[in-house]
Structure formats: C-alpha cells, structure tokens
Design a protein around this motif. Structure first.
Motif, mmCIF file in Angstrom:
data_model
loop_
_atom_site.group_PDB
_atom_site.id
_atom_site.type_symbol
_atom_site.label_atom_id
_atom_site.label_comp_id
_atom_site.label_asym_id
_atom_site.label_seq_id
_atom_site.Cartn_x
_atom_site.Cartn_y
_atom_site.Cartn_z
ATOM 1 N N VAL A 12 3.429 5.679 -1.437
ATOM 2 C CA VAL A 12 2.881 4.406 -0.976
ATOM 3 C C VAL A 12 2.435 4.543 0.473
ATOM 4 N N GLN A 13 1.466 3.747 0.860
ATOM 5 C CA GLN A 13 0.998 3.760 2.246
ATOM 6 C C GLN A 13 1.918 2.933 3.130
ATOM 7 N N PRO A 14 1.943 3.220 4.411
ATOM 8 C CA PRO A 14 2.730 2.397 5.340
ATOM 9 C C PRO A 14 2.351 0.917 5.208
ATOM 10 N N GLY A 15 3.371 0.073 5.215
ATOM 11 C CA GLY A 15 3.158 -1.352 5.024
ATOM 12 C C GLY A 15 3.211 -1.793 3.582
ATOM 13 N N GLU A 88 9.206 6.610 8.039
ATOM 14 C CA GLU A 88 10.605 7.043 8.168
ATOM 15 C C GLU A 88 11.483 6.609 7.003
ATOM 16 N N ASP A 89 10.932 5.809 6.091
ATOM 17 C CA ASP A 89 11.666 5.465 4.870
ATOM 18 C C ASP A 89 11.530 6.550 3.804
ATOM 19 N N THR A 90 10.716 7.540 4.087
ATOM 20 C CA THR A 90 10.536 8.636 3.140
ATOM 21 C C THR A 90 11.840 9.398 2.964
ATOM 22 N N ASP A 91 12.314 9.433 1.724
ATOM 23 C CA ASP A 91 13.575 10.091 1.397
ATOM 24 C C ASP A 91 13.707 10.121 -0.110
ATOM 25 N N GLY A 106 23.225 8.508 -9.517
ATOM 26 C CA GLY A 106 22.047 8.833 -10.300
ATOM 27 C C GLY A 106 21.436 10.139 -9.818
ATOM 28 N N GLN A 107 20.357 10.533 -10.480
ATOM 29 C CA GLN A 107 19.685 11.790 -10.142
ATOM 30 C C GLN A 107 18.799 11.651 -8.918
ATOM 31 N N GLY A 108 18.469 10.445 -8.580
ATOM 32 C CA GLY A 108 17.623 10.224 -7.412
ATOM 33 C C GLY A 108 16.169 10.017 -7.785
ATOM 34 N N THR A 109 15.483 9.266 -6.950
ATOM 35 C CA THR A 109 14.048 9.048 -7.120
ATOM 36 C C THR A 109 13.383 9.161 -5.743
ATOM 37 N N GLN A 110 12.268 9.859 -5.706
ATOM 38 C CA GLN A 110 11.603 10.143 -4.426
ATOM 39 C C GLN A 110 10.726 8.977 -3.997
ATOM 40 N N VAL A 111 10.876 8.602 -2.742
ATOM 41 C CA VAL A 111 10.007 7.613 -2.118
ATOM 42 C C VAL A 111 9.298 8.301 -0.958
ATOM 43 N N THR A 112 7.985 8.280 -0.990
ATOM 44 C CA THR A 112 7.189 8.903 0.063
ATOM 45 C C THR A 112 6.227 7.879 0.628
ATOM 46 N N VAL A 113 6.327 7.666 1.948
ATOM 47 C CA VAL A 113 5.471 6.697 2.631
ATOM 48 C C VAL A 113 4.562 7.476 3.576
#
Length: 115
Positions: A12-15, A88-91, A106-113
């Motif tokens: 997702v884009q910033p904002g 900085e929320d990318t994790d 859980g196994q985790g899910t990637q969030v990339t900003v």
C-alpha cells in the motif's frame, strides 16, 4: 492446539489503509487476549494492539489514533484496521492469542508501505 489464520496484508502507498483479519480455529473467551505483533528481520517482535472479549484494548504509542483493533467473538476473529499507513509500518504482522498459560501465533502476513 489453536490455529490462527491471518489475512489482509499487502502493498500500500503511504497514507493508505489495510485491514488485517485473524480467525482462531476454536472458540475464544472473554478473558483471553487476541492481538497483533509486528517484526522486522533481525528485530524483536513488538506489540501493535491487543483486545480482550470485554473490549479492553491496548495499543503501541506508534499506532494510536491510526490503527483500530476489534473483535468478533461469534466468529472467533480479531481485526486490525490500519489507516494513515507510514513506511515505518512496514513489517511482518503476526496474530497472537493468549489462552491461559498458553500462547499461540499465526504464520504472519506482510505489510509493505511504499510509494
């Protein structure tokens, strides 16, 4: 053994906004906390937000006012609505469930900003 199934991560884009979901494989109880942690490679896993069945929630200072955690006990599911996302929320985000003395992940899910 409780299984946690996560969904909703992505790019997702910033904002922008994303909504994470985590469904438990069995009934969850009011006194138990479900929540989300996040972790970058090589770093410790940190609390993002958690909530119990009575609606009591805790948030890390870095996400207060931007993220909202909710819980649907009838669906054994917790949600994390993430608004005004920042790079900085990318994790990798991990669902967590504490049942008495036991803790499940859980196994985790990637969030990339990123723009």
């Amino acid at each position: 053994q409780v299984q946690l199934a996560e969904s909703g991560g992505g790019l997702v884009q910033p904002g922008g906004s994303l909504r994470l979901s985590c469904a438990a494989s069995q009934s969850i109880f009011n006194f138990d906390y479900m929540g989300w942690y996040r972790q970058a490679p090589g770093k410790q896993r940190d609390l993002v937000a958690r909530i119990n069945g009575f609606g009591r929630s805790d948030y890390s200072d870095s996400v207060k006012g931007r993220f909202t955690i909710t819980r649907d006990n009838t669906k054994n599911t917790v949600y994390l609505q993430m608004n005004s996302l920042k790079p900085e929320d990318t994790d990798r985000y991990y669902c967590n469930y504490v049942l008495g003395e036991h803790e499940y992940w859980g196994q985790g899910t990637q969030v990339t900003v990123t723009s």
